[in-house]
Motif scaffolding. Structure first.
Motif, PDB file in Angstrom:
ATOM      1  N   ARG A 193    -105.691 160.353  12.743  1.00 30.35           N
ATOM      2  CA  ARG A 193    -105.716 159.954  11.198  1.00 30.35           C
ATOM      3  C   ARG A 193    -107.390 160.224  11.016  1.00 30.35           C
ATOM      4  NH1 ARG A 193    -103.290 155.264  12.797  1.00 30.35           N
ATOM      5  NH2 ARG A 193    -105.396 154.100  12.735  1.00 30.35           N
ATOM      6  N   LEU A 194    -107.978 160.332  11.977  1.00 23.62           N
ATOM      7  CA  LEU A 194    -109.305 161.060  11.847  1.00 23.62           C
ATOM      8  C   LEU A 194    -109.520 162.283  11.679  1.00 23.62           C
ATOM      9  CD1 LEU A 194    -111.159 158.723  14.620  1.00 23.62           C
ATOM     10  CD2 LEU A 194    -111.271 158.237  12.034  1.00 23.62           C
ATOM     11  N   ALA A 195    -108.857 163.060  12.275  1.00 21.73           N
ATOM     12  CA  ALA A 195    -108.643 164.773  12.249  1.00 21.73           C
ATOM     13  C   ALA A 195    -107.991 164.855  10.792  1.00 21.73           C
ATOM     14  CB  ALA A 195    -107.966 165.136  13.159  1.00 21.73           C
ATOM     15  N   GLU A 196    -107.234 164.225  10.397  1.00 17.83           N
ATOM     16  CA  GLU A 196    -106.605 164.281   9.031  1.00 17.83           C
ATOM     17  C   GLU A 196    -107.622 164.002   7.888  1.00 17.83           C
ATOM     18  OE1 GLU A 196    -102.908 165.024   7.634  1.00 17.83           O
ATOM     19  OE2 GLU A 196    -103.823 166.300   9.497  1.00 17.83           O
ATOM     20  N   ALA A 197    -108.724 163.209   7.984  1.00 18.37           N
ATOM     21  CA  ALA A 197    -109.690 162.784   6.917  1.00 18.37           C
ATOM     22  C   ALA A 197    -110.851 163.606   7.222  1.00 18.37           C
ATOM     23  CB  ALA A 197    -110.027 161.257   7.087  1.00 18.37           C
ATOM     24  N   ALA A 198    -110.968 164.316   8.385  1.00 17.46           N
ATOM     25  CA  ALA A 198    -112.138 165.124   8.323  1.00 17.46           C
ATOM     26  C   ALA A 198    -111.827 166.748   7.790  1.00 17.46           C
ATOM     27  CB  ALA A 198    -112.284 165.434   9.795  1.00 17.46           C
ATOM     28  N   PRO A 199    -112.910 167.297   7.095  1.00 16.84           N
ATOM     29  CA  PRO A 199    -112.767 168.657   6.955  1.00 16.84           C
ATOM     30  C   PRO A 199    -112.166 169.718   7.900  1.00 16.84           C
ATOM     31  CG  PRO A 199    -114.795 167.820   6.274  1.00 16.84           C
ATOM     32  CD  PRO A 199    -114.279 166.801   7.136  1.00 16.84           C
ATOM     33  N   PRO A 200    -111.444 170.583   7.305  1.00 11.84           N
ATOM     34  CA  PRO A 200    -110.725 171.482   8.456  1.00 11.84           C
ATOM     35  C   PRO A 200    -111.646 172.000   9.332  1.00 11.84           C
ATOM     36  CG  PRO A 200    -109.839 171.751   6.405  1.00 11.84           C
ATOM     37  CD  PRO A 200    -110.837 170.998   5.888  1.00 11.84           C
ATOM     38  N   ALA A 201    -112.856 172.428   8.969  1.00 13.37           N
ATOM     39  CA  ALA A 201    -113.935 173.307   9.759  1.00 13.37           C
ATOM     40  C   ALA A 201    -114.306 172.258  10.922  1.00 13.37           C
ATOM     41  CB  ALA A 201    -115.135 173.580   8.979  1.00 13.37           C
ATOM     42  N   GLU A 202    -114.213 170.948  10.667  1.00 15.05           N
ATOM     43  CA  GLU A 202    -114.722 170.172  11.748  1.00 15.05           C
ATOM     44  C   GLU A 202    -113.831 169.472  12.616  1.00 15.05           C
ATOM     45  OE1 GLU A 202    -116.960 166.864   9.423  1.00 15.05           O
ATOM     46  OE2 GLU A 202    -118.103 168.170   8.272  1.00 15.05           O
ATOM     47  N   ARG A 203    -112.707 169.926  12.505  1.00 20.36           N
ATOM     48  CA  ARG A 203    -111.555 169.187  13.237  1.00 20.36           C
ATOM     49  C   ARG A 203    -111.438 169.625  14.727  1.00 20.36           C
ATOM     50  NH1 ARG A 203    -106.595 170.003   8.672  1.00 20.36           N
ATOM     51  NH2 ARG A 203    -107.541 168.237   7.391  1.00 20.36           N
ATOM     52  N   PRO A 209     -99.116 167.126   9.062  1.00 22.53           N
ATOM     53  CA  PRO A 209     -98.930 167.894   7.801  1.00 22.53           C
ATOM     54  C   PRO A 209     -99.980 168.979   7.152  1.00 22.53           C
ATOM     55  CG  PRO A 209     -97.961 165.711   7.587  1.00 22.53           C
ATOM     56  CD  PRO A 209     -98.845 165.697   8.934  1.00 22.53           C
ATOM     57  N   SER A 210    -101.104 168.673   7.602  1.00 23.53           N
ATOM     58  CA  SER A 210    -102.311 169.398   7.051  1.00 23.53           C
ATOM     59  C   SER A 210    -102.551 170.250   7.980  1.00 23.53           C
ATOM     60  CB  SER A 210    -103.519 168.407   6.881  1.00 23.53           C
ATOM     61  OG  SER A 210    -103.923 167.849   8.029  1.00 23.53           O
ATOM     62  N   GLY A 211    -101.863 170.614   9.101  1.00 21.29           N
ATOM     63  CA  GLY A 211    -102.242 171.726  10.025  1.00 21.29           C
ATOM     64  C   GLY A 211    -102.851 171.532  11.254  1.00 21.29           C
ATOM     65  N   THR A 212    -103.261 170.202  11.303  1.00 18.71           N
ATOM     66  CA  THR A 212    -103.991 169.833  12.623  1.00 18.71           C
ATOM     67  C   THR A 212    -102.895 169.916  13.991  1.00 18.71           C
ATOM     68  OG1 THR A 212    -105.653 168.344  11.464  1.00 18.71           O
ATOM     69  CG2 THR A 212    -105.484 168.011  13.747  1.00 18.71           C
ATOM     70  N   ARG A 213    -103.675 170.832  14.955  1.00 19.60           N
ATOM     71  CA  ARG A 213    -102.757 170.716  16.101  1.00 19.60           C
ATOM     72  C   ARG A 213    -103.351 170.485  17.142  1.00 19.60           C
ATOM     73  NH1 ARG A 213     -98.225 174.127  15.308  1.00 19.60           N
ATOM     74  NH2 ARG A 213     -98.490 174.868  17.663  1.00 19.60           N
ATOM     75  N   LEU A 214    -103.096 169.682  18.228  1.00 22.36           N
ATOM     76  CA  LEU A 214    -103.535 169.125  19.512  1.00 22.36           C
ATOM     77  C   LEU A 214    -102.444 168.866  20.494  1.00 22.36           C
ATOM     78  CD1 LEU A 214    -103.246 166.067  19.636  1.00 22.36           C
ATOM     79  CD2 LEU A 214    -105.208 165.950  17.911  1.00 22.36           C
ATOM     80  N   GLN A 215    -102.869 169.017  21.673  1.00 23.44           N
ATOM     81  CA  GLN A 215    -101.835 168.710  22.716  1.00 23.44           C
ATOM     82  C   GLN A 215    -102.571 167.376  23.466  1.00 23.44           C
ATOM     83  OE1 GLN A 215    -101.660 171.138  25.997  1.00 23.44           O
ATOM     84  NE2 GLN A 215    -102.814 172.693  24.900  1.00 23.44           N
ATOM     85  N   ALA A 216    -101.582 166.568  24.132  1.00 22.81           N
ATOM     86  CA  ALA A 216    -102.011 165.249  24.726  1.00 22.81           C
ATOM     87  C   ALA A 216    -101.069 164.924  25.940  1.00 22.81           C
ATOM     88  CB  ALA A 216    -102.456 164.056  23.768  1.00 22.81           C
ATOM     89  N   VAL A 217    -101.636 163.875  26.605  1.00 21.98           N
ATOM     90  CA  VAL A 217    -100.502 163.188  27.751  1.00 21.98           C
ATOM     91  C   VAL A 217    -100.575 161.873  27.445  1.00 21.98           C
ATOM     92  CG1 VAL A 217    -100.300 162.885  30.105  1.00 21.98           C
ATOM     93  CG2 VAL A 217    -101.117 165.113  29.257  1.00 21.98           C
ATOM     94  N   LEU A 218     -99.384 161.514  27.184  1.00 28.26           N
ATOM     95  CA  LEU A 218     -98.967 160.075  27.245  1.00 28.26           C
ATOM     96  C   LEU A 218     -97.971 159.678  28.326  1.00 28.26           C
ATOM     97  CD1 LEU A 218     -97.904 160.012  23.609  1.00 28.26           C
ATOM     98  CD2 LEU A 218    -100.082 159.219  24.492  1.00 28.26           C
ATOM     99  N   PRO A 219     -98.130 158.293  28.631  1.00 24.63           N
ATOM    100  CA  PRO A 219     -97.402 157.850  29.924  1.00 24.63           C
ATOM    101  C   PRO A 219     -95.999 157.564  29.487  1.00 24.63           C
ATOM    102  CG  PRO A 219     -99.300 156.155  29.529  1.00 24.63           C
ATOM    103  CD  PRO A 219     -99.187 157.287  28.362  1.00 24.63           C
ATOM    104  N   ASP A 220     -94.987 158.112  30.413  1.00 25.88           N
ATOM    105  CA  ASP A 220     -93.644 158.294  30.160  1.00 25.88           C
ATOM    106  C   ASP A 220     -93.103 157.065  30.602  1.00 25.88           C
ATOM    107  OD1 ASP A 220     -90.995 159.024  29.572  1.00 25.88           O
ATOM    108  OD2 ASP A 220     -90.958 160.686  31.322  1.00 25.88           O
ATOM    109  N   GLU A 221     -93.197 155.853  29.870  1.00 26.92           N
ATOM    110  CA  GLU A 221     -92.858 154.553  30.359  1.00 26.92           C
ATOM    111  C   GLU A 221     -92.398 153.826  29.086  1.00 26.92           C
ATOM    112  OE1 GLU A 221     -95.895 152.575  32.346  1.00 26.92           O
ATOM    113  OE2 GLU A 221     -96.075 153.851  33.920  1.00 26.92           O
TER     114      GLU A 221
END
Length: 473
Positions: A70-80, A148-160
């Motif tokens: 949500r923070l990345a969506e609210a930030a300008p694309p250059a600051e993401r 939807p705005s094009g922010t892309r990242l990868q992360a690791v979540l517990p598989d539980e």
């Protein structure tokens, strides 16, 4: 022997520490309830608390990743990119880093952690499987996320699976707490009210036939004060009754001698009319002394004397035979052999007084003996003038006569008959009920407790005016 003494020591110590007043015991109860509630709540908190590392929780990890998105969506694309780099540094367990656009991933199956991520973000997300694995004894999901705005990242979540709140444990803890407090309050309430109940039983047993319940000797300070006052009052009442009985007995004894001398002298009066009037007055004086003494001895003795089991029907029949031998019209309409515990002389006097009043004011008397396993009754019915409802209470007082139109100098009693019956009934744990009969007349009902172990009689009734009374009417 050393063991009981060792066990008695703490109990005596607790008895000394317990407050002596009711206010102090109630305050102790409130404080104890608060302490118990806090103790149970503390134990429940320790047992049900979550681990100290919330980063290991699947739901916490999903919510934090949703916040970063949500923070990345609210930030300008250059600051993401910088924001994503800072988030990866701040949340090392999520291992957040950019997801290049040319890197593809596999399709992810439905998973509670992913659903929590979508719910936390609040908009549609594109999720891809970048490979799962195990590390540190736990399973992990490595996912790629595109907004939807094009922010892309990868992360690791517990598989539980998500850990649902321990509702059962919370409910069980609440029930244990409520049950503990309820048992504490019940025990404390019984400890507080038992001396009061014993005091009430002691006061109720005073002046009633049967063993007297001693006042409580242990309990709050206020109860002990009332107990001592009740005991002293009982002693004063008994001493007063004994003194009055002895005084009347002495007066009665002392008056018999001058009355006898006056009767002998009256025999030598030459005037026939004067002699008859004098002898009648002397006889009435002697009867008044004897009636007053009988009222105090039989009616106000406080239930002294030995009691025994007796057949009420036989006692009533004996009284009826005595009146019949004197020419009075007395009959037994209904009779049941029921046992009562009491003093035969007093009960015979009570029935005799009721029958005597019925014969005196109604000309004849009908008697019925009825009962239930708990109560038995003797009903004496007549067809006299009855007693107005407004005067019934007054008629039970001593020296109040129903034949007020007659002069007190005329022979007719001294108004002690019903008072004696009422007093005898109360000392035997019973009561006297007066009720006018339809069509004229009076129903005097003497109720007494039935002796234990009796079966239900074939005809049973407990109130005046029932089937038997109506039949007698």
């Amino acid at each position: 022997m050393s063991r009981p003494r060792a066990m008695a020591g703490p109990s005596r110590l607790l008895a000394r520490l317990r407050p002596r007043s009711i206010a102090g015991q109630i305050a102790l109860l409130v404080v104890a309830a608060i302490v118990v509630a806090h103790a149970v709540a503390t134990v429940a908190f320790v047992l049900l608390r979550e681990p100290w590392r919330p980063d290991d929780h699947p739901g916490v990890a999903a919510n934090r990743l949703a916040t970063v998105l949500r923070l990345a969506e609210a930030a300008p694309p250059a600051e993401r990119p910088a924001l994503i780099a800072h988030a990866g540094a701040a949340l090392p367990s999520l291992r957040i880093r950019p997801w290049p656009a040319g890197e593809a991933g596999g399709e992810l199956e439905e998973h509670p952690v992913l659903q929590r991520l979508r719910d936390g973000f609040g908009s549609a997300l594109i999720l891809s499987d970048l490979g799962s694995g195990s590390e540190g004894g736990r399973d992990w999901l490595r996912i790629g996320v595109a907004t939807p705005s094009g922010t892309r990242l990868q992360a690791v979540l517990p598989d539980e699976a998500l850990r649902s709140p321990r509702q059962g444990a919370v409910i069980f803890t609440a029930l244990v707490l409520a049950l503990t407090l309820a048992l504490l309050f019940v025990w404390a309430a019984r400890a507080l009210t038992e001396p009061l109940a014993r005091l009430a039983r002691s006061a109720e047993s005073f002046g009633v036939s049967g063993p007297t319940v001693p006042p409580p000797q242990q309990g709050p300070r206020e109860v002990l004060a009332v107990s001592g006052a009740l005991e002293r009052m009982g002693e004063r009442v008994r001493r007063l009754i004994d003194d009055r009985t002895q005084m009347l007995a002495a007066v009665s004894h002392d008056l018999r001698t001058p009355i006898t001398r006056m009767r002998l002298r009256a025999e030598f009066i030459e005037d026939e009319h004067a002699r008859a009037v004098t002898l009648r007055d002397l006889a009435q004086m002697n009867a008044l002394v004897e009636a007053a003494l009988s009222f105090v001895r039989d009616g106000q003795s406080g239930g002294s004397g030995e009691t025994s089991l007796l057949d009420l029907a036989s006692l009533v029949q004996t009284v009826c035979d005595g009146f019949s031998d004197m020419g009075a019209e007395v009959s037994v309409a209904e009779s049941r052999h029921v046992l009562v515990r009491g003093r035969p002389e007093e009960l015979e006097r009570a029935v005799t007084n009721l029958v005597d009043n019925a014969v005196k004011y109604g000309g004849r008397a009908e008697i019925a003996v009825t009962g239930t396993p708990e109560r038995v009754a003797v009903e004496v019915l007549d067809r006299g003038p009855g007693i107005p409802e407004a005067e019934r209470e007054a008629m039970l007082q001593p020296f109040v006569r129903g034949d007020r139109s007659r002069n007190q100098n005329a022979p007719g009693g001294f108004g002690l008959g019903l008072s004696i019956v009422l007093a005898i009934a109360e000392t035997h744990g019973g009561r006297l009920v007066l009720a006018n009969r339809p069509g004229g007349g009076l129903c005097a009902r003497l109720e007494l407790p039935a002796a234990a172990g009796q079966g239900r009689p074939p005809s049973a009734r407990s109130e005046p005016g029932g089937p038997l009374s109506q039949a007698a009417e």
